[in-house]
Design an enzyme around this catalytic site. Structure first.
Site, PDB file in Angstrom:
ATOM      1  CE  LYS A  68       1.333  -7.304   5.864  1.00  0.00           C
ATOM      2  NZ  LYS A  68       1.786  -7.947   4.622  1.00  0.00           N
ATOM      3  CG  ASN A  89      -1.990  -4.991   2.693  1.00  0.00           C
ATOM      4  OD1 ASN A  89      -3.156  -5.072   2.317  1.00  0.00           O
ATOM      5  ND2 ASN A  89      -1.005  -4.733   1.864  1.00  0.00           N
TER       6      ASN A  89
END
Length: 287
Positions: A68, A89
């Site tokens: 991420k 994300n």
């Protein structure tokens, strides 16, 4: 010709991901064509995996741990939540193959909190300082929280995260507290677990907060566990036991997926439809 949305999730490990169930339900609910694959990707393979997704005409992809933060380096554009958290994300691959990034974790976290709940100028307690903690703090900021106690196992190792949070949210008063030094929570309006404690196959029967501190929460306080597997974590079981309002990680996950579909397809899937699909997965399989 109808568009076919070719989507995927990258990260490692992906063994118990519920995402394919949610997105398949969303495709059906919106009456659109699409596919959603799990592509296990270790850190050393991240660059090649992104090249693969571009080359093979994927429309977009989700990202989970441990990618991420590093994937933000590849973005040409990003939303305010990526900017606030330093993590991404959800990616949309544009026609010129550039990457637009979004953090739907923040959106999902906020949407799962009923809009009638007033958190303005209130205090929160957040357990954990990992990537999920960043998204939760961004969500709490959006809901008007002005004080956050961050509980961490190691204050020294969490110093960098705390400094980042203070820079990102100068209007929030942050305090770092050793988890083992937790005291009464009578001034806390929302308690959020962002750690994997209580997750299936990871300290599943453990609770990140002792009973004696849960009992000190005010009667209108909310307990929010972002862990979604099992459905009823040890923390949520304690919330039920002591008659506290609670929010499960499943609701956050579903709202996150709804927002991602909106980014990719321009349509908003029905929350109840996706939740029923998720619950059926839990009930019918040893998930």
């Amino acid at each position: 010709m109808d568009k076919n949305y070719k989507l995927a999730l990258i990260g490692y490990p992906l063994g118990h991901s519920l995402s394919p169930v949610l997105y398949e339900a969303a495709f059906s609910n919106l009456n659109i064509k699409g596919s959603y694959e799990l592509l296990p990707t270790q850190s050393e393979d991240l660059v090649n995996q992104i090249k693969y997704l571009k080359k093979n005409k994927y429309y977009g992809f989700n990202i989970t741990i441990p990618h991420k933060v590093p994937t933000t380096l590849f973005l040409s554009k990003y939303d305010e939540f990526v900017n606030l958290t330093g993590a991404v994300n959800t990616i949309k691959i544009e026609e010129d193959l550039s990457l637009s990034g979004y953090n739907t974790d923040v959106w999902g976290f906020v949407e799962a909190i009923d809009k009638s709940i007033d958190l303005n100028n209130k205090k929160a307690a957040v357990i954990g300082t990992g990537g999920a903690s960043r998204a939760v703090c961004a969500g709490l900021y959006k809901r008007g929280i002005t004080k956050i106690d961050i509980y961490t196992r190691n204050i020294v190792n969490s110093k960098e995260t705390l400094e980042l949070l203070r820079q990102r949210y100068p209007n929030i008063e942050f305090h770092s507290i050793q988890t083992s030094m937790m005291q009464e929570l009578s001034d806390v309006s929302i308690l959020v677990n962002t750690t994997p404690v209580g997750m299936k196959n990871f300290a599943q029967n453990n609770c990140p907060v002792e009973d004696k501190w849960i009992k000190t929460l005010r009667s209108d306080a909310i307990i929010y566990d972002i862990v979604y597997n099992p459905l009823r974590t040890a923390l949520i079981s304690k919330a039920i036991k002591y008659n506290k309002r609670y929010i499960t990680g499943l609701d956050m996950l579903i709202w996150q997926a709804i927002r991602a579909m909106e980014i990719w397809c321009g349509q908003k899937a029905d929350f109840k439809t996706l939740k029923i699909a998720a619950l059926e997965k839990f009930l019918l399989y040893d998930f």
